[in-house]
Design a protein around this motif. Sequence first.
Motif, PDB file in Angstrom:
ATOM      1  N   ASP A  69      -3.899   1.541  -6.819  1.00  0.00           N
ATOM      2  CA  ASP A  69      -4.821   2.875  -6.801  1.00  0.00           C
ATOM      3  C   ASP A  69      -5.803   3.235  -6.326  1.00  0.00           C
ATOM      4  OD1 ASP A  69      -5.187   5.315  -6.175  1.00  0.00           O
ATOM      5  OD2 ASP A  69      -5.014   5.939  -9.031  1.00  0.00           O
ATOM      6  N   GLU A  70      -6.146   2.969  -4.693  1.00  0.00           N
ATOM      7  CA  GLU A  70      -7.455   2.465  -3.850  1.00  0.00           C
ATOM      8  C   GLU A  70      -8.507   3.720  -4.230  1.00  0.00           C
ATOM      9  OE1 GLU A  70      -6.748   1.589   0.016  1.00  0.00           O
ATOM     10  OE2 GLU A  70      -5.666  -0.478  -0.475  1.00  0.00           O
ATOM     11  N   SER A  71      -7.496   5.255  -5.442  1.00  0.00           N
ATOM     12  CA  SER A  71      -9.035   5.847  -4.786  1.00  0.00           C
ATOM     13  C   SER A  71      -9.384   6.134  -6.042  1.00  0.00           C
ATOM     14  CB  SER A  71      -7.881   7.303  -5.016  1.00  0.00           C
ATOM     15  OG  SER A  71      -6.902   7.517  -5.898  1.00  0.00           O
ATOM     16  N   SER A  72      -8.833   4.723  -6.950  1.00  0.00           N
ATOM     17  CA  SER A  72      -9.959   4.228  -8.422  1.00  0.00           C
ATOM     18  C   SER A  72     -10.475   3.503  -7.945  1.00  0.00           C
ATOM     19  CB  SER A  72      -8.503   3.973  -9.298  1.00  0.00           C
ATOM     20  OG  SER A  72      -8.251   3.053  -9.345  1.00  0.00           O
ATOM     21  N   SER A 103     -15.064   1.544   3.805  1.00  0.00           N
ATOM     22  CA  SER A 103     -15.766   2.475   3.072  1.00  0.00           C
ATOM     23  C   SER A 103     -16.275   1.565   1.900  1.00  0.00           C
ATOM     24  CB  SER A 103     -15.272   3.188   2.508  1.00  0.00           C
ATOM     25  OG  SER A 103     -13.579   3.635   1.831  1.00  0.00           O
ATOM     26  N   TRP A 104     -15.533   0.623   1.505  1.00  0.00           N
ATOM     27  CA  TRP A 104     -16.203   0.060   0.387  1.00  0.00           C
ATOM     28  C   TRP A 104     -16.679  -0.849   0.619  1.00  0.00           C
ATOM     29  CZ3 TRP A 104     -10.943  -2.020  -2.623  1.00  0.00           C
ATOM     30  CH2 TRP A 104      -9.966  -1.306  -2.300  1.00  0.00           C
ATOM     31  N   VAL A 142     -10.093  -2.423  -7.826  1.00  0.00           N
ATOM     32  CA  VAL A 142      -8.965  -1.326  -8.549  1.00  0.00           C
ATOM     33  C   VAL A 142      -8.129  -1.657  -9.045  1.00  0.00           C
ATOM     34  CG1 VAL A 142      -9.653  -0.448  -5.932  1.00  0.00           C
ATOM     35  CG2 VAL A 142      -7.463  -1.499  -6.514  1.00  0.00           C
ATOM     36  N   ARG A 191       0.828  -1.065   0.058  1.00  0.00           N
ATOM     37  CA  ARG A 191       0.287   0.249  -0.296  1.00  0.00           C
ATOM     38  C   ARG A 191       1.055   1.069   0.093  1.00  0.00           C
ATOM     39  NH1 ARG A 191      -4.730  -3.010   3.200  1.00  0.00           N
ATOM     40  NH2 ARG A 191      -6.463  -2.403   1.458  1.00  0.00           N
ATOM     41  N   VAL A 202       2.053   1.617  -3.554  1.00  0.00           N
ATOM     42  CA  VAL A 202       0.717   2.108  -4.162  1.00  0.00           C
ATOM     43  C   VAL A 202       0.924   1.737  -5.495  1.00  0.00           C
ATOM     44  CG1 VAL A 202      -0.407   4.283  -5.512  1.00  0.00           C
ATOM     45  CG2 VAL A 202       1.793   4.830  -3.903  1.00  0.00           C
ATOM     46  N   ARG A 254     -13.945   1.314  -8.098  1.00  0.00           N
ATOM     47  CA  ARG A 254     -15.050   0.602  -9.037  1.00  0.00           C
ATOM     48  C   ARG A 254     -15.922  -0.402  -8.803  1.00  0.00           C
ATOM     49  NH1 ARG A 254     -14.033   3.349 -14.796  1.00  0.00           N
ATOM     50  NH2 ARG A 254     -16.247   2.701 -14.770  1.00  0.00           N
TER      51      ARG A 254
END
Length: 284
Positions: A22-25, A147-148, A156, A16, A19, A27
């Motif tokens: 990319d956990e911000s991606s 949050s997922w 991701v 992590r 990186v 979907r």
Amino acid sequence: NSKAREALRLEWDRLRSEVVWDESSVREWKDVARKATNDGVEVHFGYLFALCVEKNSELPEGHPKRKFKGRVVFQGNRVVNQNWDAAMFQDLGSCPATMEASKAADCYGCAPDHDIEIADAIQAYIQAVLEGTATWVCLSPEERPASWSKFHKPVVRLKKALYGHPDSGTFWEKHCDKHVVSVGFEPVSEEWPSCYFHPILKLFLVIYVDDFKLSGPKINLKRGWSLVASGLKVEPPTPLGVYLGCGHEVRELDLPHGRVRVIIYNMEDFLASCVERYHQLAST
């Protein structure tokens, strides 16, 4: 086993921090697949899973080389595209150095005023960017952020060449080759893959995936390692010892024509562990 759990936790945290994905991606799988279909592009979907092994378990308890190693890998045999068809890869193939090359480096390092040192790359593959087809991955359920929870099957984007991906070895090899050549090491020949010689420092470098072996004049070894480490993350070099699972014992012998330096390849610990395991299985 608390040490095994700690090793695995360390691996997840390290990936992590680098990186690797990319956990911000994040979907929904089906949304990524639908967009790829609508755009007429190919994407790959895969899974990550964790495993833990005890490295060099044949060595006695307390030996510094015997330790638990956590690993999070890409499940390369379970990859599909946006249509759930089996994914096709570039099949580039990598060419690590041979055992003959390793022994050639040992021979060179036994010359007068020469020496041999080894070092491991720090999580080699993820030092390279994952090229080619965009790849999306599912993390293990226990590693998904709270949050997922709104996602049914979250994915991701995989950014680095993680272990297990069919082409990761090639991307690492290209990354590694580009750097060592840039600092003055020259490829030996096509017949000796992943072997390099520095014409000024007179150093012979052998790379077997993430294991580095450097031999040549003692006074130049430190400089050689600094060149390697200037663009690659490697552990501090150590004297020749256990390399690729084999004990390398450097000794000096008195022969009729004088004193010579030799290397003994010792697999006794491994053989003893095989015999011990056989006895355990045979007695049940």
